[in-house]
Design a protein around this motif. Sequence first.
Motif, PDB file in Angstrom:
ATOM      1  N   TRP A  45      -1.528   6.261   1.543  1.00  0.00           N
ATOM      2  CA  TRP A  45      -2.534   5.559   2.351  1.00  0.00           C
ATOM      3  C   TRP A  45      -2.067   5.440   3.794  1.00  0.00           C
ATOM      4  CZ3 TRP A  45      -2.780   1.071   5.242  1.00  0.00           C
ATOM      5  CH2 TRP A  45      -4.065   0.652   5.595  1.00  0.00           C
TER       6      TRP A  45
ATOM      7  N   LEU B   4       0.831  -1.204   0.000  1.00  0.00           N
ATOM      8  CA  LEU B   4       0.000   0.000   0.000  1.00  0.00           C
ATOM      9  C   LEU B   4       0.864   1.252   0.000  1.00  0.00           C
ATOM     10  CD1 LEU B   4      -2.777  -1.140   2.485  1.00  0.00           C
ATOM     11  CD2 LEU B   4      -3.008  -0.765   0.025  1.00  0.00           C
TER      12      LEU B   4
ATOM     13  N   PRO C 262      -3.508  -1.160  -4.180  1.00  0.00           N
ATOM     14  CA  PRO C 262      -2.469  -0.132  -4.020  1.00  0.00           C
ATOM     15  C   PRO C 262      -2.530   0.895  -5.145  1.00  0.00           C
ATOM     16  CG  PRO C 262      -1.546  -2.335  -3.735  1.00  0.00           C
ATOM     17  CD  PRO C 262      -2.938  -2.513  -4.268  1.00  0.00           C
TER      18      PRO C 262
END
Length: 623
Positions: free
Chosen positions: A146, A142, A357
Amino acid sequence: MSTSEASSSSTQLDSDAIAGSADPLSKLDSRVLWRITLLAMRHPGRMALGVGATIFAAGFQLFVPQFIGKAVDQAYGLLRDAASGAGREQTQDALLNTALILVAISLMRGLFTMIQNYQGETIGHLIAHDLRLAYYRKLQKLSIGWHAHVHSGDLMTRGMLDIEGVRVFVSTGILRAFLLAILIGGGFIILFRVDSVLCILALGFVPFVGVSTSIARIKLRDTWLRLQAELSVLTKAMEENLGGLRVVRAFAAQPYELSRFDRISRRALKISHERIALFVRNTAQMTYVFFLAMGLVLWIGGQKTLDGEITLGQLAEFLAFMTILQMPIRQIGWMSNSVARASTCGGRLFNVLDLIPSIMDGPDAGDLVMSDGVLRFENVDFSYPAQASDSHTLSGIDFQAGPGRTIGIVGPPGSGKSTIAQLIGRFYEVGNGRITIDGQDIRDVTLASLRQKVSIIQQEAFLFTASIGHNVAYGDPWASQPNIERSATMAQLHSYITSLPTDYATLVGERGLSLSGGQRQRMSIARGILPDSAILVFDDSTAAVDAATEALIHIGLQEFARHRAVIIIAHRLSSLRHAHEILFLEQGRIVERGTQDELLALNGRYAELHRLQSLPGREEASR
């Protein structure tokens, strides 16, 4: 899809991911529970053995009441024969055979129950192992954007407590449901053939238990969600306290931190009490209804026995079956709690596992192929996802760096200097324009190959709880000891390390708290220059190093940087003295550029900052 379209799509994915992470219950209960069940089915052999053992354990358990009823009738017959004096030995033999069969059935039931419990726990731990790996792998993929919106304490709670909540579902949910279904279904068939009225009375409490359990599960699910949220806050508080230990001690803030932790802990304790009260109340209601049903069976069954409609053994069979069913029925409360916990924890966990992602390799991405080692920013614009659509962190950034060429970047706080470093490593995607290395757009190459060729040495030097040698070699775990020492020497750290009792084997404390800020930064520099990277980015990485040591570091790196492109981002202008071109950023734009002499002659913003830092004691004021 074009590169610009891919960038736009990726940014949207990042925004969606952040929004989605705020709603851990976006999926229905049934979907979450079914997904956990599919995880269990990845181990078909063990699952088949667990279900088969459950079926056999329940089947043997259904035989127990029948043989108890038969034993009662035989014992009653033995008493009757004793009074009449006929057939005593024959009845005794039959009673002994029944008792032996009953013991054998009980042993087999115990054996299969043991297999059921063992396989249930084993599958649960295998699921937990798979989920831990998948969760950790997802966190590595990720994007930085984020992670910037999610507290690490919450991620740790999901990776530990939530996985534990999912793990226990196999043994306390799936296999227990099989056991109850067989006991209730098989018991109904057996008892209905004996007496339909008593069968309905004996199992009449089951619908009530089903409705009560469903209602309790919904309420328990809500309390589990609230409890997990509070436990996440509790983890955050502990992590922040330990991470800022020096600040807490410096301001004597221990009483405040204790009261803060106690306040959060009390909130979690209150929710735990609510959950326990709900669970106990539901279990008590089920137990009350169960004993009410047993009382009715005893009363009406006694009347039927006196009237000769059923035998005493058959009445005992009903009562024995209900007694055996008592514990599994009472465990419905535990099963309900397990289902509620699994659906809540699974929802929170899968919410992270399902994220896409925003920064990842494209479908046709290939490895970065280095030739000249030229880095170019071509009219790059960038905005962080949380920014307004008409606001830009960077606008129209254009420059080029190649082997033996050093680019210096300076500007006031918030001007976008560190953002440039993040974009070079592709931790974020550009909005417009592109970044190329030897003509290859970095969005069209694999992340692994890009980050092997680009070393970013950041201001915040994070160190692992390992030896100094391991920390330096983190960028190249297979580096030889001479190369590790060479990097440490260029970072002006080797002499300090060799003065330690165990030199490179010396253990670094958690987060590097045993080292000074300058030593941590020098270790970070040594780690960054160890790999054979074609592009070096120093993001204010000497801010905590004194000016004399910094000068020595630059001298040590001169030969090393001769064949590499170097980007130096700094507040201290002395760090940029040897730069071939200096970019002065303001509000995300390049407002001045040139060599140091050219910028001083321009008598603009750079010259003003230079004069300010040249005043005694005023260098820090410009930061």
